[in-house]
Design a protein around this motif. Structure first.
Motif, short mmCIF file in Angstrom:
data_model
loop_
_atom_site.label_atom_id
_atom_site.label_comp_id
_atom_site.label_asym_id
_atom_site.label_seq_id
_atom_site.Cartn_x
_atom_site.Cartn_y
_atom_site.Cartn_z
N ARG A 1 0.50 -1.43 0.20
CA ARG A 1 0.04 0.85 -0.05
C ARG A 1 0.87 1.38 0.30
NH1 ARG A 1 -4.28 0.66 3.76
NH2 ARG A 1 -3.57 2.84 4.45
N ASN A 2 0.32 1.88 -0.53
CA ASN A 2 1.06 3.84 -0.69
C ASN A 2 2.13 3.73 -0.94
OD1 ASN A 2 -0.08 6.34 0.32
ND2 ASN A 2 -0.57 5.34 2.67
N LEU B 1 5.18 6.61 -0.83
CA LEU B 1 5.23 6.86 -0.06
C LEU B 1 7.04 5.92 -0.33
CD1 LEU B 1 3.37 6.99 3.35
CD2 LEU B 1 4.04 8.59 2.18
N ALA C 1 -4.55 13.73 3.05
CA ALA C 1 -4.38 12.84 4.30
C ALA C 1 -5.45 13.97 4.47
CB ALA C 1 -3.62 12.51 5.15
N ARG D 1 -21.15 13.63 13.71
CA ARG D 1 -19.74 14.23 14.23
C ARG D 1 -19.10 13.16 14.22
NH1 ARG D 1 -21.49 18.04 18.05
NH2 ARG D 1 -21.56 16.20 19.12
N GLN E 1 -17.80 11.92 10.95
CA GLN E 1 -16.99 12.95 10.05
C GLN E 1 -16.04 12.28 10.83
OE1 GLN E 1 -18.74 16.58 10.80
NE2 GLN E 1 -19.47 16.73 8.97
N ASP E 2 -15.36 12.47 12.31
CA ASP E 2 -13.90 12.27 12.95
C ASP E 2 -13.69 10.93 11.82
OD1 ASP E 2 -14.48 14.54 14.30
OD2 ASP E 2 -14.81 12.87 15.65
N ASP E 3 -14.20 9.94 11.98
CA ASP E 3 -13.79 8.32 11.62
C ASP E 3 -13.03 8.39 9.81
OD1 ASP E 3 -13.77 6.33 12.23
OD2 ASP E 3 -15.36 5.23 10.36
N VAL F 1 -10.23 10.82 10.26
CA VAL F 1 -8.91 9.27 9.96
C VAL F 1 -8.65 8.09 9.43
CG1 VAL F 1 -8.20 7.59 11.94
CG2 VAL F 1 -9.42 9.14 12.67
N GLN F 2 -9.57 7.89 8.55
CA GLN F 2 -9.57 7.19 7.62
C GLN F 2 -8.53 7.25 6.44
OE1 GLN F 2 -10.08 3.96 7.21
NE2 GLN F 2 -10.78 3.45 9.43
N ALA F 3 -8.94 9.75 6.42
CA ALA F 3 -8.05 9.47 4.90
C ALA F 3 -6.08 9.65 5.08
CB ALA F 3 -8.71 10.98 4.88
N VAL F 4 -6.24 10.36 6.63
CA VAL F 4 -5.01 10.21 7.05
C VAL F 4 -4.98 8.90 6.85
CG1 VAL F 4 -3.60 10.13 9.24
CG2 VAL F 4 -4.84 12.60 9.10
N TRP F 5 -5.52 7.26 6.97
CA TRP F 5 -4.32 6.22 7.27
C TRP F 5 -3.63 5.72 5.74
CZ3 TRP F 5 -7.06 3.74 11.32
CH2 TRP F 5 -7.16 3.95 12.49
N GLU F 6 -5.05 6.42 4.69
CA GLU F 6 -4.79 5.77 3.57
C GLU F 6 -4.03 6.48 2.91
OE1 GLU F 6 -6.56 3.11 0.86
OE2 GLU F 6 -7.54 3.71 2.99
N ASN F 7 -3.60 7.50 3.30
CA ASN F 7 -2.53 8.33 3.03
C ASN F 7 -1.44 8.95 3.63
OD1 ASN F 7 -3.90 10.39 -0.15
ND2 ASN F 7 -5.10 10.63 2.29
N LEU F 8 -0.65 7.98 4.62
CA LEU F 8 0.24 7.93 5.47
C LEU F 8 0.21 7.28 6.20
CD1 LEU F 8 -0.29 11.42 6.42
CD2 LEU F 8 1.91 10.78 4.61
N GLY F 9 -0.52 5.88 5.99
CA GLY F 9 -0.14 4.45 6.53
C GLY F 9 0.89 3.91 6.33
#
Lengths: 208, 244
Positions: A5-6, A9, A63, B228, B231-233, B236-244
């Motif tokens: 994944r990713n 990165l 992100a 709410r 939205q929070d979830d 977090v998913q967007a962060v993980w998707e892109n940087l995890g």
């Protein structure tokens, strides 16, 4: 073939590793010797960091859900900034006398074009860092989980430090040690933010 | 929120006599280290007092009233008002009651006793404050106790309220002083003198129109909370998707 994944990165980290390696004399000198001993390896190093920032910045902007930051990096403005920096690098490189390998080109810093070369090498990085301060700031100070927020805060701090280091450097050039401390801590903060995200991801695996 | 450790120890020796602190903790189901830490810091939580009183089968409210902070607690016990009772019925129980009364519902099974979900429910604190309150209850609560308004609303959103604040709210609103401790789950309804079955009775007596309007308010709030959380979830998913 394993497709992780990713992958972008991965390339960002691979280029970081290459860039760091080329900052070490024991690696830089033989590589540059192989490339002709005219410090082409330094150009490679600079381009590596441009690439890292380009890939990483798009990821961070996505992100933290900031289309405007994404547009400022992937869009015409961002690409123009990147092209401008590369063209500036190439031009000032051609204008300077760069014979003889020298790690970080430190031997040539007395030449005016070299000063500009160093400047162009920073321009794009500072631009990207400035663009990313806002989305990471929002990520840090909106509601959410502590881990994600501290990761965003850490990255925000790193990007702020990149910008402030550049400002300090233009204001005065007798700040050697301070600038060095600031730029290394900026890298550490960004890396810490990424590590926190990775950790939180490992603790809560996404079901695919 | 807490009582003085010194008073607690005097109380403990008067009620538990010579039994060791280890056996008291074991009987009360609290960790020895927790109690030791509270004693060192000089403040013992209400939850500890409640747990110890329960394990010694003492009347909990009377035990709390022995501490100066809660001296008027036993005198202030009062039956919950109708609004308070309704506020402690969960969203799902209200909806179920409405469905049960609809003409298309199955004929009620008399043998099947309706079991309401226990207090506290998911949003007990907020619904209770809204039920007892004059409209400026939260402002007055913040003023009298000195808690910052945003800290108060953080607690309410998390369905928490410290015992101190719970009692203070009841005092301002003029309802039974122990009722706030019930809705925060510190005391059981029977310990606070709530007659059993009162909630079910209240629910049965409330007209369907009132239930419907109550349900719509609850659902409104529920949808906001869920939105709410979603939205929070997603963030977090967007962060993980892109940087995890």
């Amino acid at each position: 073939m394993v497709r992780g994944r990713n992958r972008s990165l991965f390339w960002a980290f691979a280029m970081t590793a290459l860039g760091v390696a080329l900052s070490i004399p024991a690696i830089y000198l033989p590589v540059d010797g192989f490339l002709g001993g005219i410090n082409l390896a330094n150009i490679v190093l600079r381009l590596c960091f441009f690439g890292v920032f380009f890939l990483l910045a798009a990821k961070v902007a996505a992100a933290y859900n900031s289309p405007s930051a994404l547009a400022l990096i992937r869009g015409p403005v961002g690409v123009t900034a990147l092209m401008l920096s590369i063209a500036g690098l190439a031009l000032t490189y051609v204008l300077s006398d760069t014979n003889g390998s020298s790690t970080g080109m430190s031997e040539f810093m007395s030449q005016p074009p070299m000063q500009a070369y160093r400047w162009f090498g920073k321009l794009y990085l500072v631009y990207v860092a400035a663009v990313l301060v806002v989305p990471t700031w929002r990520g840090a100070f909106c509601r959410g989980r502590v881990m994600e927020r501290s990761a965003a805060f850490s990255m925000c701090l790193g990007f702020l430090l990149v910008c402030s280091t550049a400002v300090l450097q233009t204001l005065s050039d007798s700040l050697g040690l301070l600038v060095e401390v600031l730029s290394y801590s900026s890298i550490l903060f960004v890396a810490l933010g990424l590590a926190l995200i990775w950790w939180s991801f490992l603790r809560n695996p996404v079901e695919k | 929120m807490t009582v003085a450790a010194k008073t607690f120890q005097q109380w403990l020796s008067s009620v538990a006599g010579s039994s060791s602190s280890a056996s008291v903790c074991r009987a009360a189901g609290i960790k020895r280290s927790t109690l030791a830490q509270q004693l060192v810091r000089g403040r013992v939580t209400v939850a500890t007092v409640v747990a110890v009183s329960r394990s010694l089968e003492l009347p909990v409210v009377d035990a709390l009233a022995l501490f100066p902070e809660y001296a008027d607690l036993s005198a202030g016990v009062a039956r919950p008002t109708n609004a308070e009772l309704l506020s402690q019925i969960s969203d799902l129980d209200i909806l179920a009651e409405i469905l049960k009364r609809s003409p298309r519902a199955e004929p009620p099974d008399a043998l099947l006793a309706v079991q309401l979900s226990p207090i506290p429910h998911r949003d007990s604190v907020r619904t209770w404050l809204d039920a007892i309150g004059p409209t400026d209850l939260r402002q007055r609560l913040a003023r009298t106790t000195g808690i910052a308004p945003q800290n108060l609303s953080t607690q309410i959103t998390a369905n928490r309220l410290t015992p101190e604040l719970a009692v203070a709210s009841a005092r301002i609103a003029g309802v039974g002083l122990t009722n706030g401790l019930v809705v925060t789950g510190v005391l059981s309804p029977s310990e606070a003198g709530w007659p059993s079955g009162e909630r079910a009775l209240m629910l049965r007596q409330t007209p369907t129109s009132a239930l419907a309007s109550l349900a719509s308010t609850r659902l409104e709030y529920l949808s906001r909370t869920l939105k709410r959380a979603e939205q929070d979830d997603a963030a977090v998913q967007a962060v993980w998707e892109n940087l995890g």
